[in-house]
Design a protein around this motif. Structure first.
Motif, mmCIF file in Angstrom:
data_model
loop_
_atom_site.group_PDB
_atom_site.id
_atom_site.type_symbol
_atom_site.label_atom_id
_atom_site.label_comp_id
_atom_site.label_asym_id
_atom_site.label_seq_id
_atom_site.Cartn_x
_atom_site.Cartn_y
_atom_site.Cartn_z
ATOM 1 N N ASP A 128 34.433 32.258 50.079
ATOM 2 C CA ASP A 128 33.124 31.789 49.619
ATOM 3 C C ASP A 128 32.867 30.433 50.264
ATOM 4 O OD1 ASP A 128 30.872 30.882 48.357
ATOM 5 O OD2 ASP A 128 31.437 31.680 46.394
ATOM 6 N N ARG B 103 32.076 37.032 50.567
ATOM 7 C CA ARG B 103 32.472 36.593 49.217
ATOM 8 C C ARG B 103 32.487 37.759 48.232
ATOM 9 N NH1 ARG B 103 26.729 33.642 47.620
ATOM 10 N NH2 ARG B 103 25.489 35.361 48.458
ATOM 11 N N ASN B 104 32.019 38.937 48.662
ATOM 12 C CA ASN B 104 31.901 40.078 47.751
ATOM 13 C C ASN B 104 32.796 41.219 48.251
ATOM 14 O OD1 ASN B 104 30.987 42.608 46.668
ATOM 15 N ND2 ASN B 104 29.118 41.584 45.991
ATOM 16 N N LYS C 258 31.296 44.846 48.621
ATOM 17 C CA LYS C 258 30.405 45.016 49.784
ATOM 18 C C LYS C 258 31.210 45.036 51.094
ATOM 19 C CE LYS C 258 26.272 42.816 49.590
ATOM 20 N NZ LYS C 258 25.317 41.701 49.287
ATOM 21 N N SER D 143 28.971 41.194 54.953
ATOM 22 C CA SER D 143 28.720 42.129 53.853
ATOM 23 C C SER D 143 27.294 42.643 53.826
ATOM 24 C CB SER D 143 29.021 41.427 52.522
ATOM 25 O OG SER D 143 28.326 40.188 52.477
#
Ligand code: NDP
Length: 253
Positions: free
Chosen positions: A70, A44-45, A48, A21
């Motif tokens: 994550d 984890r995003n 992004k 990301s």
């Protein structure tokens, strides 16, 4: 590294990148796609990751997929579940770049917060191991798999104040060496990259007073990242490589 990769170096290769990301991982994902790879992005995003997927699409690359993981909270079970989802979408993995990392605190050992120490070890070592174990069967489906870990100069020579991060990168080098020996006769090479000081958010948080313009960008260090994923490095295993050879380790420039 002076390496001139073929434009189609990674044609038909399926390559997974963690920490795709941002920073070096984002650049690696875009670079692999530009050289013909089918790229799998882990992060984890979601927002992004979608931005990277969109950029690959806009540049005409093969459709990329993103999966949320994550590393701070992942378990062996969640990594196995993720590997099963990937196996439902892809026949194999030709490359895995373990790039995601957590810096933690830069301070003397007696001041390292134990909880943050554990987070750094979880993301950089334990989570990375759980994911590796889950992805190995897919990597072994490739006739020329490349498993790449991300190290650091402080993962080879301990330096004051680098605490959990340095310890975690020593562990990363160890994990690479053990795996390299275990798979040396199995079409899977295992190596480490030390990017060297590179213009990213992590570097800025480690050296807040540093002029980022004096640092190489993630794009500058991509030749080594390409070489290790392509056939030109086919015979190399159990090795640790510097993306910026000759650079002074662990200090502000
Ligand atoms: P960045 O901080 O720019 O990017 C780190 C990446 O890791 C981001 O994609 C981030 O996701 C992801 N990440 C962090 N924590 C987690 C987590 N818990 N779960 C999943 N993903 C996570 O760092 P760099 O690009 O600089 O670093 C990349 C690698 O290179 C790291 O392993 C680092 O240790 C190593 N390195 C970097 C150097 C440098 O000078 N930049 C020097 C030596 C080594 P998100 O976008 O959600 O934050």
């Amino acid at each position: 590294m002076h390496y001139q990769p073929q434009k189609d170096l990674l044609q038909n290769r399926i390559i997974l990148v963690t920490g795709a990301s941002d920073g070096i991982g984002r650049e690696a994902a875009l670079t692999y796609a530009r050289h013909g790879a089918h790229v799998i992005l882990l992060g984890r995003n979601e927002e992004k990751l979608h931005d990277v997927i969109r950029t690959i699409h806009d540049e005409g690359g093969h459709a990329a997929r993103g999966y949320i993981l994550d590393l701070l909270t992942c378990t062996p079970e969640s990594c196995q579940a993720l590997a099963q989802r990937i196996a439902a979408d892809y026949p194999r993995l030709d490359g895995v770049l373990h790039n995601a990392g957590l810096l933690g605190e830069v301070c003397p050992m007696d001041q390292q917060t134990p909880a943050i120490w554990q987070q750094v070890m979880q993301v950089n070592v334990n989570g990375t191991f759980f994911l590796t174990q889950a992805l190995l069967p897919l990597l072994l489906q490739s006739d020329s798999g490349s498993l790449v870990f991300t190290s650091s100069s402080v993962g080879r020579q301990g330096r004051a104040n680098w605490g959990a991060y340095a310890a975690s990168k020593f562990a990363t080098e160890g994990m690479m060496q053990v795996l390299a020996e275990e798979y040396q006769s199995r079409h899977l090479r295992v190596n480490c990259i030390n990017p060297g000081g590179t213009r990213t958010k992590m570097r800025a948080s480690a050296f807040p007073g540093e002029d980022p313009n004096k640092l190489k960008t993630p794009a500058d260090i991509m030749p080594l990242y390409l070489w290790l994923m392509g056939d030109d490095s086919r015979r190399k295993t159990g090795m640790t490589f510097d993306a910026q050879p000759g650079r002074k380790p662990g200090i502000s420039q």
